[in-house]
Design a protein around this motif. Structure first.
Motif, PDB file in Angstrom:
ATOM      1  N   GLY A  34     -40.513  12.394 -25.285  1.00  0.00           N
ATOM      2  CA  GLY A  34     -39.076  12.840 -26.057  1.00  0.00           C
ATOM      3  C   GLY A  34     -38.352  13.452 -25.275  1.00  0.00           C
ATOM      4  N   ALA A  35     -38.789  14.826 -24.533  1.00  0.00           N
ATOM      5  CA  ALA A  35     -38.306  15.466 -23.757  1.00  0.00           C
ATOM      6  C   ALA A  35     -37.839  14.858 -22.731  1.00  0.00           C
ATOM      7  N   GLY A  36     -38.157  13.809 -22.096  1.00  0.00           N
ATOM      8  CA  GLY A  36     -37.756  12.988 -20.878  1.00  0.00           C
ATOM      9  C   GLY A  36     -36.391  12.179 -21.388  1.00  0.00           C
ATOM     10  N   LEU A  37     -36.575  11.638 -22.752  1.00  0.00           N
ATOM     11  CA  LEU A  37     -35.514  11.021 -23.158  1.00  0.00           C
ATOM     12  C   LEU A  37     -34.451  11.801 -23.388  1.00  0.00           C
ATOM     13  N   LEU A  38     -34.418  13.107 -23.789  1.00  0.00           N
ATOM     14  CA  LEU A  38     -33.479  13.893 -24.083  1.00  0.00           C
ATOM     15  C   LEU A  38     -32.714  14.312 -22.815  1.00  0.00           C
ATOM     16  N   VAL A  39     -33.409  14.625 -21.674  1.00  0.00           N
ATOM     17  CA  VAL A  39     -33.095  14.842 -20.515  1.00  0.00           C
ATOM     18  C   VAL A  39     -32.334  13.829 -19.773  1.00  0.00           C
ATOM     19  N   ALA A  40     -32.700  12.822 -20.159  1.00  0.00           N
ATOM     20  CA  ALA A  40     -31.903  11.586 -19.429  1.00  0.00           C
ATOM     21  C   ALA A  40     -30.446  11.551 -20.278  1.00  0.00           C
ATOM     22  N   GLN A  41     -30.552  11.707 -21.567  1.00  0.00           N
ATOM     23  CA  GLN A  41     -29.187  11.464 -22.392  1.00  0.00           C
ATOM     24  C   GLN A  41     -28.331  12.808 -21.772  1.00  0.00           C
ATOM     25  N   GLN A  42     -28.881  14.001 -21.538  1.00  0.00           N
ATOM     26  CA  GLN A  42     -28.161  15.117 -21.446  1.00  0.00           C
ATOM     27  C   GLN A  42     -27.671  14.918 -19.930  1.00  0.00           C
ATOM     28  N   VAL A  43     -28.350  14.375 -19.027  1.00  0.00           N
ATOM     29  CA  VAL A  43     -27.929  13.891 -17.602  1.00  0.00           C
ATOM     30  C   VAL A  43     -26.792  12.901 -17.753  1.00  0.00           C
ATOM     31  N   GLU A  44     -26.888  12.029 -18.468  1.00  0.00           N
ATOM     32  CA  GLU A  44     -25.580  10.870 -18.763  1.00  0.00           C
ATOM     33  C   GLU A  44     -24.491  11.663 -19.343  1.00  0.00           C
ATOM     34  N   ARG A  45     -24.629  12.487 -20.155  1.00  0.00           N
ATOM     35  CA  ARG A  45     -23.702  13.323 -20.842  1.00  0.00           C
ATOM     36  C   ARG A  45     -22.710  14.146 -19.684  1.00  0.00           C
ATOM     37  N   LEU A  46     -23.514  14.871 -18.914  1.00  0.00           N
ATOM     38  CA  LEU A  46     -23.008  15.614 -17.690  1.00  0.00           C
ATOM     39  C   LEU A  46     -22.259  14.697 -16.828  1.00  0.00           C
ATOM     40  N   LYS A  47     -22.927  13.508 -16.385  1.00  0.00           N
ATOM     41  CA  LYS A  47     -22.187  12.432 -15.553  1.00  0.00           C
ATOM     42  C   LYS A  47     -20.861  12.353 -16.207  1.00  0.00           C
ATOM     43  N   ASP A  48     -20.772  11.921 -17.486  1.00  0.00           N
ATOM     44  CA  ASP A  48     -19.708  11.384 -18.081  1.00  0.00           C
ATOM     45  C   ASP A  48     -18.590  12.428 -17.866  1.00  0.00           C
ATOM     46  N   ASP A  49     -19.094  13.652 -18.455  1.00  0.00           N
ATOM     47  CA  ASP A  49     -17.910  15.009 -18.357  1.00  0.00           C
ATOM     48  C   ASP A  49     -17.733  15.404 -17.142  1.00  0.00           C
ATOM     49  N   TRP A  50     -18.507  15.385 -16.234  1.00  0.00           N
ATOM     50  CA  TRP A  50     -18.069  16.076 -15.002  1.00  0.00           C
ATOM     51  C   TRP A  50     -17.355  14.928 -14.130  1.00  0.00           C
ATOM     52  N   TYR A  51     -17.958  13.966 -14.026  1.00  0.00           N
ATOM     53  CA  TYR A  51     -17.359  12.828 -12.967  1.00  0.00           C
ATOM     54  C   TYR A  51     -16.058  12.386 -13.523  1.00  0.00           C
ATOM     55  N   ASP A  52     -15.516  12.726 -14.908  1.00  0.00           N
ATOM     56  CA  ASP A  52     -14.126  12.525 -15.064  1.00  0.00           C
ATOM     57  C   ASP A  52     -13.280  13.625 -14.629  1.00  0.00           C
ATOM     58  N   LYS A  53     -13.966  14.885 -14.369  1.00  0.00           N
ATOM     59  CA  LYS A  53     -13.068  15.594 -13.932  1.00  0.00           C
ATOM     60  C   LYS A  53     -12.966  15.734 -12.449  1.00  0.00           C
ATOM     61  N   VAL A  54     -13.672  14.680 -11.755  1.00  0.00           N
ATOM     62  CA  VAL A  54     -13.888  14.836 -10.111  1.00  0.00           C
ATOM     63  C   VAL A  54     -12.474  14.433  -9.684  1.00  0.00           C
ATOM     64  N   GLU A  55     -12.102  15.297  -8.838  1.00  0.00           N
ATOM     65  CA  GLU A  55     -10.818  14.747  -7.994  1.00  0.00           C
ATOM     66  C   GLU A  55     -10.961  15.024  -6.606  1.00  0.00           C
ATOM     67  N   ILE A  56     -10.104  14.385  -5.683  1.00  0.00           N
ATOM     68  CA  ILE A  56     -10.133  14.547  -4.192  1.00  0.00           C
ATOM     69  C   ILE A  56      -9.003  15.388  -3.827  1.00  0.00           C
ATOM     70  N   SER A  57      -9.474  16.443  -3.173  1.00  0.00           N
ATOM     71  CA  SER A  57      -8.451  17.232  -2.579  1.00  0.00           C
ATOM     72  C   SER A  57      -8.081  16.912  -1.089  1.00  0.00           C
ATOM     73  N   VAL A  58      -6.819  16.800  -0.762  1.00  0.00           N
ATOM     74  CA  VAL A  58      -6.530  16.596   0.406  1.00  0.00           C
ATOM     75  C   VAL A  58      -5.571  17.906   1.161  1.00  0.00           C
ATOM     76  N   PHE A  59      -6.209  18.286   1.862  1.00  0.00           N
ATOM     77  CA  PHE A  59      -5.523  19.787   2.501  1.00  0.00           C
ATOM     78  C   PHE A  59      -4.865  19.346   3.738  1.00  0.00           C
ATOM     79  N   LEU A  60      -3.521  19.953   3.643  1.00  0.00           N
ATOM     80  CA  LEU A  60      -2.635  19.801   4.887  1.00  0.00           C
ATOM     81  C   LEU A  60      -2.827  20.855   5.874  1.00  0.00           C
ATOM     82  N   CYS A  61      -2.533  20.526   7.257  1.00  0.00           N
ATOM     83  CA  CYS A  61      -2.463  21.151   8.295  1.00  0.00           C
ATOM     84  C   CYS A  61      -1.668  22.476   7.987  1.00  0.00           C
ATOM     85  N   VAL A  62      -1.978  23.453   8.585  1.00  0.00           N
ATOM     86  CA  VAL A  62      -1.119  24.768   8.534  1.00  0.00           C
ATOM     87  C   VAL A  62      -1.183  25.168   9.966  1.00  0.00           C
TER      88      VAL A  62
END
Length: 301
Positions: A34-62
């Motif tokens: 059961g702990a393994g199943l809960l960990v699996a669901q927690q990982v999927e929740r983190l993926k859904d939440d964090w990957y939605d906030k993932v952004e690419i940063s393009v830094f320009l030359c100075v």
């Protein structure tokens, strides 16, 4: 029915120590499962939440940039900046593009390090970089965007937050599979223990079983006491496992983790309820299948 219940109670009493061992083994193995199943669901929740906030940063030359597509001593020109922005906006995988000036970056930097005077004093606005913040339609599809802009003139660096998140999720997935794998071995041990317990009980009553077969008793009538014995042991282990998971949810997740880290969407009681139902199904299967296998040879006349 009275005979069946009487035989079940007699079997549990005669094999009390082995029944207790089965209950404890089921408790531990089902809790880990059961702990393994809960960990699996927690990982999927983190993926859904964090990957939605993932952004690419393009830094320009100075002016003092080194590496990338920068000309030493020359910052990115307006024409290069326009080309980079058009390339990003025309990409079908891009949802939104935000341009952040060095002044805006410096302001965010000051807010982030508001309590660190040495860093603030050693950093000036000229040390910041202009950048484009890119939100993706599908965070999983990011390689095309990176390859489209990483070679453009005026781009010093393309940074993707996934390179920081993926190793973390790799370790979380490893922990999940390790927990499920260990619980699987313990569940196998529990199934074998149930089978051995029922086999010994059936062997001790082999003469009685033979007489019942000779007088025409059905297989189910003979097997039912053994099935009830194993089912009681499995249900006892499952109830203890469910109680353990409920305690973890209440005192560890709700009582501590959700309070101390409120920004994370933790597994809730709905997830725990689903896991408990899964444990009940697994417990019933682990009680019935080994019993049917163990008693089959004793049902032949």
């Amino acid at each position: 029915m009275r005979h069946t219940l009487s035989e079940t109670w007699s079997g549990l009493r005669r094999n009390a120590s082995m029944t207790l061992a089965v209950v404890v083994t089921m408790w531990v193995s089902l809790t880990l499962f059961g702990a393994g199943l809960l960990v699996a669901q927690q990982v999927e929740r983190l993926k859904d939440d964090w990957y939605d906030k993932v952004e690419i940063s393009v830094f320009l030359c100075v002016a003092d940039s080194r590496g990338g597509n920068c000309v030493p001593g020359e910052p990115a020109t307006d024409a290069q900046r326009t080309t980079i922005e058009e390339t990003l906006r025309s990409n079908p995988e891009v949802a939104e593009v935000f341009y952040e000036t060095r002044e805006q970056a410096y302001q965010q930097f000051r807010e982030y390090y508001a309590n660190n005077d040495p860093i603030l004093k050693s950093t000036t606005v000229d040390m910041m970089q202009d950048s484009f913040r890119v939100k993706l339609k599908n965070p999983q599809e990011y390689q095309g965007v990176i390859s489209a802009v990483s070679g453009l003139p005026g781009v010093q660096q393309v940074q993707d937050l996934r390179k920081f998140l993926d190793p973390m999720f790799a370790w979380l997935n490893l922990a999940r599979w390790a927990t499920v794998g260990l619980s699987g071995l313990l569940l196998l041990a529990a199934a074998l223990q149930i089978g051995n317990t029922i086999r010994l009980a059936a062997y001790s009553r082999r003469r009685e079983i033979g007489i019942m077969r000779l007088v025409g008793a059905s297989n189910w009538y003979i097997m039912l006491p053994f099935l009830l014995e194993s089912l009681i042991a499995a249900v006892g282990g499952a109830l203890l496992a469910c109680a353990t998971l409920a305690a973890v949810e209440q005192f560890v997740i709700v009582g501590r983790a959700a309070v101390e880290i409120p920004t994370v969407r933790w597994v809730d009681w709905g997830n725990v309820g689903w896991v408990m139902a899964s444990l009940a199904v697994v417990a019933v299967a682990l009680s019935i299948i080994p019993t049917l296998i163990a008693t089959r040879r004793f049902l032949r006349v």
